[in-house]
Structure formats: structure tokens, C-alpha cells
Design an enzyme around this catalytic site. Sequence first.
Site, PDB file in Angstrom:
ATOM      1  N   PRO A   2     102.892 -42.723 126.885  1.00  0.00           N
ATOM      2  CA  PRO A   2     103.866 -43.549 127.601  1.00  0.00           C
ATOM      3  C   PRO A   2     104.871 -44.180 126.643  1.00  0.00           C
ATOM      4  O   PRO A   2     104.509 -44.617 125.545  1.00  0.00           O
ATOM      5  CB  PRO A   2     102.988 -44.611 128.269  1.00  0.00           C
ATOM      6  CG  PRO A   2     101.639 -43.993 128.365  1.00  0.00           C
ATOM      7  CD  PRO A   2     101.510 -43.108 127.154  1.00  0.00           C
ATOM      8  N   GLU A   3     106.121 -44.223 127.055  1.00  0.00           N
ATOM      9  CA  GLU A   3     107.158 -44.826 126.226  1.00  0.00           C
ATOM     10  C   GLU A   3     107.438 -46.249 126.703  1.00  0.00           C
ATOM     11  O   GLU A   3     106.806 -46.748 127.642  1.00  0.00           O
ATOM     12  CB  GLU A   3     108.393 -43.928 126.223  1.00  0.00           C
ATOM     13  CG  GLU A   3     108.027 -42.510 125.785  1.00  0.00           C
ATOM     14  CD  GLU A   3     109.185 -41.647 125.334  1.00  0.00           C
ATOM     15  OE1 GLU A   3     110.223 -42.183 124.909  1.00  0.00           O
ATOM     16  OE2 GLU A   3     109.048 -40.408 125.407  1.00  0.00           O
ATOM     17  N   LYS A  52     105.427 -50.033 122.704  1.00  0.00           N
ATOM     18  CA  LYS A  52     104.313 -49.381 123.388  1.00  0.00           C
ATOM     19  C   LYS A  52     103.062 -50.263 123.436  1.00  0.00           C
ATOM     20  O   LYS A  52     101.975 -49.785 123.742  1.00  0.00           O
ATOM     21  CB  LYS A  52     103.988 -48.057 122.692  1.00  0.00           C
ATOM     22  CG  LYS A  52     105.162 -47.080 122.689  1.00  0.00           C
ATOM     23  CD  LYS A  52     104.806 -45.788 121.976  1.00  0.00           C
ATOM     24  CE  LYS A  52     105.991 -44.832 121.941  1.00  0.00           C
ATOM     25  NZ  LYS A  52     105.663 -43.546 121.300  1.00  0.00           N
ATOM     26  N   ARG A 261     104.876 -33.969 115.679  1.00  0.00           N
ATOM     27  CA  ARG A 261     105.297 -33.918 117.076  1.00  0.00           C
ATOM     28  C   ARG A 261     106.412 -32.887 117.210  1.00  0.00           C
ATOM     29  O   ARG A 261     107.217 -32.699 116.292  1.00  0.00           O
ATOM     30  CB  ARG A 261     105.827 -35.287 117.553  1.00  0.00           C
ATOM     31  CG  ARG A 261     104.816 -36.412 117.511  1.00  0.00           C
ATOM     32  CD  ARG A 261     103.679 -36.215 118.499  1.00  0.00           C
ATOM     33  NE  ARG A 261     104.149 -36.165 119.875  1.00  0.00           N
ATOM     34  CZ  ARG A 261     104.347 -37.260 120.615  1.00  0.00           C
ATOM     35  NH1 ARG A 261     104.148 -38.454 120.123  1.00  0.00           N
ATOM     36  NH2 ARG A 261     104.748 -37.131 121.873  1.00  0.00           N
TER      37      ARG A 261
END
Length: 279
Positions: A2-3, A52, A261
Site C-alpha cells: 500500500p502507498e 506508509k 523492485r
Amino acid sequence: MPEGHTLFRLATSLRDAFAGDVVASGSPQGRFQDSAEQLDGLTLLGASSRGKHLFVDFEQDRAVHVHLGLYGKFVVRAVPEPGPAPDPVGQVRWRLVSGSAYADLRGATACELVTPEARQGILDRLGPDPLDPGADPERAWARISRSRAPIGGLLMDQAVVAGVGNVYRAEVLFRHRLHPLRPGRTLRRGQFAALWEDLVVLLHDGVRAGQIRTLRPEHAAVAREASKVERRRVKNYVYRRQGQPCLVCGATVRTEELQHRNSFWCPRCQPVFRSRAVG
């Protein structure tokens, strides 16, 4: 993962559901049992987020720090009429219950009772959050303007900018025609200012919409046509669109691992940076 907009919305949901109420606190899974018992029967005062990270505040100067990580979910629901709240299902690490709502936390990377000093230590390690109206973007610029690291990595570094994840990183760099491997220190101040202002707009829009939306209005029709070809709704310019045509120029979107990533970009809209300096 989640951002920042997701955590901001979650903090709002927790405040709306529980702020000012005495709550029952428990740990059906057992991993948070001792701390949950210390909070049981206390008044929940509020909740807030930074990037976050989520903080849930209780009376007696107590707070819980939550980081959802890759798999965490914190679901807030109304207690069905006439009650009570349904039994927890699955591995619920922390459960909150009031007369009108309940919330279940599962799979979080961090769920810990923290002292005011520990909380401040977490906040001190984070960069400015575009969702914070009091954020100082100069702190981020000071780090970026001195760094040889790629801007695609710097934007994901929570100590530089808090709340930006892989989707916002890929999309905002596309919107500003910046290659993800461009060294941070090669950005001009005006480029960074535009990048920051766009992040503020995009994350606030994500809060309002409950989802990440990055397409400019003039590209929405192109995205609808692309959806017919890709057989799924096209919501982003480049994120997870590797091998597909760019919505703006038609070049093939590429992907490459950057700091563990996947990074996504258009080779034509985001050309590799070439320094004009003569060595």
C-alpha cells in the site's frame, strides 16, 4: 505494498469509526496479546499516518505503530444490527471493537505498542510526505540534489520522500519525462519542484478516489482504446505495462529491476539522461 494514500484513508476510517469511544482490544492470533490487553477498555483518541506508517492513539499517552508491508490488511467495518461484531476469521493479529464498529488487522509487517520517544524516532527517519500540508520538500531536494543514486530509487526511499511506492514512482517519472536511472543530482530545481507538486496532486486525488489515478484527461480516450487490445482496463501509463505500446508515443514500455523492485518506463518519452558536461 500500500502507498501513502491508502494509509491516509485508513487513518481517516479509524478516526471516523472509533475516535472518542472506549474500545475492546484483543489479539485473536495471540502475537499482539500483551500489548492488546494494555489497551483494552481505553478510549481511542485518533489515528494518523506518515507515508506508509500508521499510528493509532489512545488515552494514557499510548500509541500503536502499524506498517502493513506487502501483505497487511486493516479492515474497518460497522457492527451489523443488532450486533455483536462477528467472530474473527483467519489470522487476526489485532482486533478493535466498539459499540458500532470493529477493525481487524492481518499480515502486517509491524504492529507494536510504542512510546512517544519511539514514535518520534520513526517519524524522524522519514522524509516529507506529500499528503502533509506542513511537509518541507526542501528536505527531499537536499538529499536528491546531492545524490548520484537514480531518481527512481530515491523516490522509493522513505527517508527521502515518505509514501511513494512503485506505482506512483513509475507514473510520476513518466509524467515528467524522467528516466528512472537518471542520477538525482542531475535534476534541476524546477524539475524537482514540478515533480513534488505533481505528487501532492496525485496522492490527494488517490485519497479522494480510493485508488491510484495518473492518466491525464487527454489520454483517457487512448487508454480506453488500449483496454480493448489488452483485454483489461488500462489505468496507468507505464506501471505493469511492459511490452505494451506507450499511450502517448506508441513505443514499447520497458521494465528492469531497480533496487529489488521492477521499474517501468517508456524509452522514447523517458530517454536515458546524457550529461552535457565536458569532462
